[in-house]
Design an enzyme around this catalytic site. Sequence first.
Site, mmCIF file in Angstrom:
data_model
loop_
_atom_site.group_PDB
_atom_site.id
_atom_site.type_symbol
_atom_site.label_atom_id
_atom_site.label_comp_id
_atom_site.label_asym_id
_atom_site.label_seq_id
_atom_site.Cartn_x
_atom_site.Cartn_y
_atom_site.Cartn_z
ATOM 1 N N ASP A 6 -21.736 4.628 -44.055
ATOM 2 C CA ASP A 6 -22.635 5.189 -45.055
ATOM 3 C C ASP A 6 -23.946 5.656 -44.422
ATOM 4 O O ASP A 6 -24.452 5.018 -43.495
ATOM 5 C CB ASP A 6 -22.929 4.132 -46.128
ATOM 6 C CG ASP A 6 -23.481 4.758 -47.396
ATOM 7 O OD1 ASP A 6 -23.414 5.989 -47.535
ATOM 8 O OD2 ASP A 6 -24.000 3.998 -48.235
ATOM 9 N N HIS A 20 -22.315 14.563 -41.772
ATOM 10 C CA HIS A 20 -20.916 14.127 -41.676
ATOM 11 C C HIS A 20 -20.347 14.464 -40.298
ATOM 12 O O HIS A 20 -19.575 13.685 -39.733
ATOM 13 C CB HIS A 20 -20.071 14.777 -42.775
ATOM 14 C CG HIS A 20 -20.485 14.357 -44.163
ATOM 15 N ND1 HIS A 20 -20.702 13.040 -44.499
ATOM 16 C CD2 HIS A 20 -20.727 15.073 -45.288
ATOM 17 C CE1 HIS A 20 -21.060 12.963 -45.783
ATOM 18 N NE2 HIS A 20 -21.089 14.193 -46.282
ATOM 19 N N LEU A 72 -5.296 0.107 -30.053
ATOM 20 C CA LEU A 72 -6.126 -0.075 -31.247
ATOM 21 C C LEU A 72 -5.431 0.590 -32.425
ATOM 22 O O LEU A 72 -4.925 1.706 -32.301
ATOM 23 C CB LEU A 72 -7.500 0.595 -31.039
ATOM 24 C CG LEU A 72 -8.453 0.579 -32.249
ATOM 25 C CD1 LEU A 72 -9.005 -0.830 -32.491
ATOM 26 C CD2 LEU A 72 -9.623 1.549 -32.047
#
Length: 227
Positions: A2, A19, A113
């Site tokens: 955020d 973004h 991962l």
Amino acid sequence: MDGNGRWASKRFLPRVAGHKQGVDALKRIVSACPSRGISVLTVFAFSSENWSRPAEEVSGLMDILALALSREVPKLQRDGVQIRFVGARDNLSPRVKKGLEDAEAATAANTALTLNVCFNYGGRWDIVSAAAHLAAVGTLITEKSLSGALALAHCGDPDLLIRTGNEKRLSNFLLWQAAYTELYFSSLLWPDFDEPALDSALSEFRTRERRFGKTSDQIAGNVVSDA
Ligand code: IPE
Ligand code: MG
């Protein structure tokens, strides 16, 4: 993740620029995980509720996702990262849907991962979809069957949840899975979240005593029997 919009506004840039910067922050954190013993990273990229943002921002986010996938999949391959998208697919454009599917297929065998990208995701959506599925196939709803029907059934519950951007709420993220997750709130805006910030969160996490409903003595092994 955020704080992208505020990061951009502070610099008099359009929100979409924040973004884009957020993707770079994500790349840093993904690279930092394996050496820190983290085998699963789940990020909230786009919520079921984010569709109600201005159309320009929504389409900007879709473009950024498509572009990031087309550019980053070779690096994910090199680094052994398996990417999985978690969320509803039916209302995504064919272009975005294909991008997600191709990235998942290309990285499916990677093991260093697991990167779960929650996209068009909401915790309530997940629980309702799982319950509806179990009801439709006639399976009794229990904690175990419901957990197994959730979109993140391929992973254990998260140990640590980090929210950046100085907000202190879950905003419909991992509502079921976060029952015993340690929560960590960072005032950094997501594009500024870096390896030292991750390390601070991990150090704080190590100081937490995880009791899972038990007492401190039980956790320390001081209680011999409950007879
Ligand atoms: C990124 O941060 C999260 C996404 C929905 C992509 P925000 O866009 O919520 O940034 P702020 O909260 O407005 O700063
Ligand atoms: Mg926000």
